[in-house]
Design an enzyme around this catalytic site. Structure first.
Site, PDB file in Angstrom:
ATOM      1  CG  HIS A  72     -34.816 -12.006 -34.158  1.00 35.97           C
ATOM      2  ND1 HIS A  72     -34.222 -10.880 -33.560  1.00 35.97           N
ATOM      3  CD2 HIS A  72     -34.565 -11.582 -35.358  1.00 35.97           C
ATOM      4  CE1 HIS A  72     -33.868 -10.117 -34.222  1.00 35.97           C
ATOM      5  NE2 HIS A  72     -34.010 -10.334 -35.685  1.00 35.97           N
ATOM      6  CB  THR A 145      21.558 -16.935 -41.618  1.00 37.34           C
ATOM      7  OG1 THR A 145      22.914 -17.259 -41.921  1.00 37.34           O
ATOM      8  CG2 THR A 145      21.683 -15.617 -40.944  1.00 37.34           C
ATOM      9  CG  HIS A 146      19.980 -20.510 -44.325  1.00 37.81           C
ATOM     10  ND1 HIS A 146      18.756 -20.396 -45.134  1.00 37.81           N
ATOM     11  CD2 HIS A 146      20.847 -19.282 -44.740  1.00 37.81           C
ATOM     12  CE1 HIS A 146      19.053 -19.346 -46.070  1.00 37.81           C
ATOM     13  NE2 HIS A 146      20.135 -18.644 -45.613  1.00 37.81           N
ATOM     14  CB  SER A 267       3.119 -39.031 -17.743  1.00 38.59           C
ATOM     15  OG  SER A 267       3.418 -39.557 -19.004  1.00 38.59           O
ATOM     16  CE  LYS A 272      11.763 -34.545 -22.820  1.00 44.69           C
ATOM     17  NZ  LYS A 272      10.849 -35.073 -23.487  1.00 44.69           N
ATOM     18  CD  GLU A 279       6.994 -27.878 -27.264  1.00 41.56           C
ATOM     19  OE1 GLU A 279       7.820 -28.537 -27.817  1.00 41.56           O
ATOM     20  OE2 GLU A 279       6.165 -28.239 -26.081  1.00 41.56           O
ATOM     21  CB  VAL A 312     -18.023 -15.897 -38.930  1.00 40.12           C
ATOM     22  CG1 VAL A 312     -16.551 -15.901 -38.902  1.00 40.12           C
ATOM     23  CG2 VAL A 312     -18.712 -16.857 -40.189  1.00 40.12           C
TER      24      VAL A 312
END
Length: 434
Positions: A72, A145-146, A267, A272, A279, A312
């Site tokens: 405890h 849009t879209h 790598s 790149k 991301e 939690v």
């Protein structure tokens, strides 16, 4: 939290040393509160304060060793503290309290500290966004849009809307801080059966936390609100990150993340330059959102309490605040180093052969006397031809016999599309930075 996404400031908020230090301060204040009522001898309360152990890594280790016996954590903590203070004064530590009195009060204290860091980071992000929006107020680009070309806008207008959303997140964080800036020392089921309300008031005043009615625990809707504020901020960071990822695609290339000397994007492929910050932010937002669900599930506890929420919260409260803080700071660094390419933005706008002016043309034809349906049909017919054949939209309209009397000069004037930009940008003036 793994070290990769940790920050020293937020690490300190959630460290074991800080946690036990908060517990100790709550215990000492409760003893002093009892002393003001004559329950605890004043000399013993002073002795508790004077002989209180230093909370450091050695203290943490001592509590963990004792917990291996007690199974405890709070009982182990109390045993170590009482042993350090000695008798008879040490016996007054934890007098009339239940574990959640100490743990919940200290946890809310930690969340307010975390909220303060998040608010500071949000304000710094806002500073960068407002500056970027004003710098690129007139940097023309295509609005989509879209994912398809729609009408002209400016990069500054886009960023100004981001700033407005971050400002709303800051408002939510302030409200969440207010919700969790609370405490309770009302005993096993919240009835003050073994501790007077005056002690709770004394401790709350010292910690600048507001006493609230509770069962054995403070209601977990407050903690869920804090997690929602984190999740909302994370979602906004993701909104910005996703847009910047799209704008960095090779085919678009309207912005680009900074790329420092010595950095490698791949790598295998030396050419790149990937949108790694954006991301990373997109990915971490998923974790913070998921933690909100767990926090909402913690609201429903058995009777006056159980401990299904405890395990939690040991994960999601530190992790959510830590990740949100990390995301806010990393997004700010991304924006401060962002390369904006006005020429590329203009070239992309012009790549659709003038189709971005289709609505002004439609309105011009209506103004010339055509019905809206007839005007729509004429514009759509020419627009599809321009797109399918790669021809200039205006030139096709000028050759169309049904287009008569419409002011095409005004319809194709870029300044017309952006004439009311000031109204949108004015929102920046309402954002308080300093």
């Amino acid at each position: 939290m793994i070290p990769r996404y940790s920050t020293p400031e937020m690490d300190a908020v959630w460290s074991d040393v800080r946690r036990f230090g908060r517990w100790l301060e709550v215990e000492l204040l409760a003893t002093e509160g009892h002393a003001t009522l004559g329950v605890v001898p004043a000399g013993d309360a002073a002795a508790c304060r004077d002989r209180a152990p230093v909370v450091d890594e050695a203290f943490v280790e001592a509590v963990l060793e004792r917990e291996a016996v007690t199974d405890h954590d709070v009982a182990a903590f109390v045993d170590v503290v009482q042993a350090a203070i000695g008798q008879p004064a040490g016996s007054w530590i934890h007098y009339g309290l239940t574990s959640s009195d100490v743990v919940d009060t200290a946890l809310c204290w930690a969340m307010t500290d975390a909220a303060d860091l998040l608010l500071d980071a949000t304000t710094e992000l806002l500073r960068s966004l407002v500056s970027l929006a004003r710098t690129h107020r007139d940097t023309v680009m295509i609005g989509r849009t879209h994912g398809i070309h729609a009408e002209p806008t400016t990069f500054g207008a886009k960023v100004a809307l981001w700033a407005a959303q971050v400002d709303r997140d800051r408002t939510r964080l302030r409200a969440a801080r207010e919700s969790v800036a609370v405490m309770k020392l009302s005993g096993a089921v919240g009835t003050y059966s073994n501790i007077p309300p005056a002690v709770e008031d004394f401790v709350g005043g010292a910690l600048d936390l507001r006493p609230v009615a509770a069962t054995q625990v403070i209601a977990r809707d407050r903690h869920a609100e804090f997690l929602y504020a984190c999740a909302s901020s994370a979602a906004t960071c993701e909104l910005i990150a996703v847009e910047l990822r799209h704008l960095q695609r090779t085919e678009v290339r309207e912005v680009q993340e900074g790329f420092k000397v010595g950095q490698k994007g791949s790598s295998a492929m030396p050419h790149k330059r990937n949108p790694i910050s954006a991301e990373t932010i997109s990915g971490l937002a998923r974790v913070v959102r998921s933690n909100l669900l767990a926090g909402l599930q913690d609201v429903a506890l058995w009777h006056e309490r159980d401990i299904s929420h405890s395990s939690v919260e040991r994960v999601i409260l530190p992790d959510s605040s830590q990740l949100t803080f990390y995301m806010l700071r990393r997004l700010r660094r991304l924006l401060d180093g962002l390369m904006v390419m006005p020429d590329r933005m203009l070239a992309n706008l012009e790549a659709s052969h003038g189709l971005v002016f289709s609505q002004p043309v439609l309105l011009a034809l209506v103004q010339s006397g055509l019905s809206r349906d007839d005007a729509y049909r004429i514009v759509q017919r020419n627009a599809m031809k321009a797109w399918d054949e790669g021809r200039d939209f205006r030139a096709l309209l000028e050759m169309d016999a049904e287009v008569d009397g419409a002011d095409l000069d005004e319809a194709f004037d870029l300044r017309r599309s952006l004439a009311h930009l000031d109204s949108l940008m004015a929102n920046l003036d309402s954002i308080e930075i300093d």
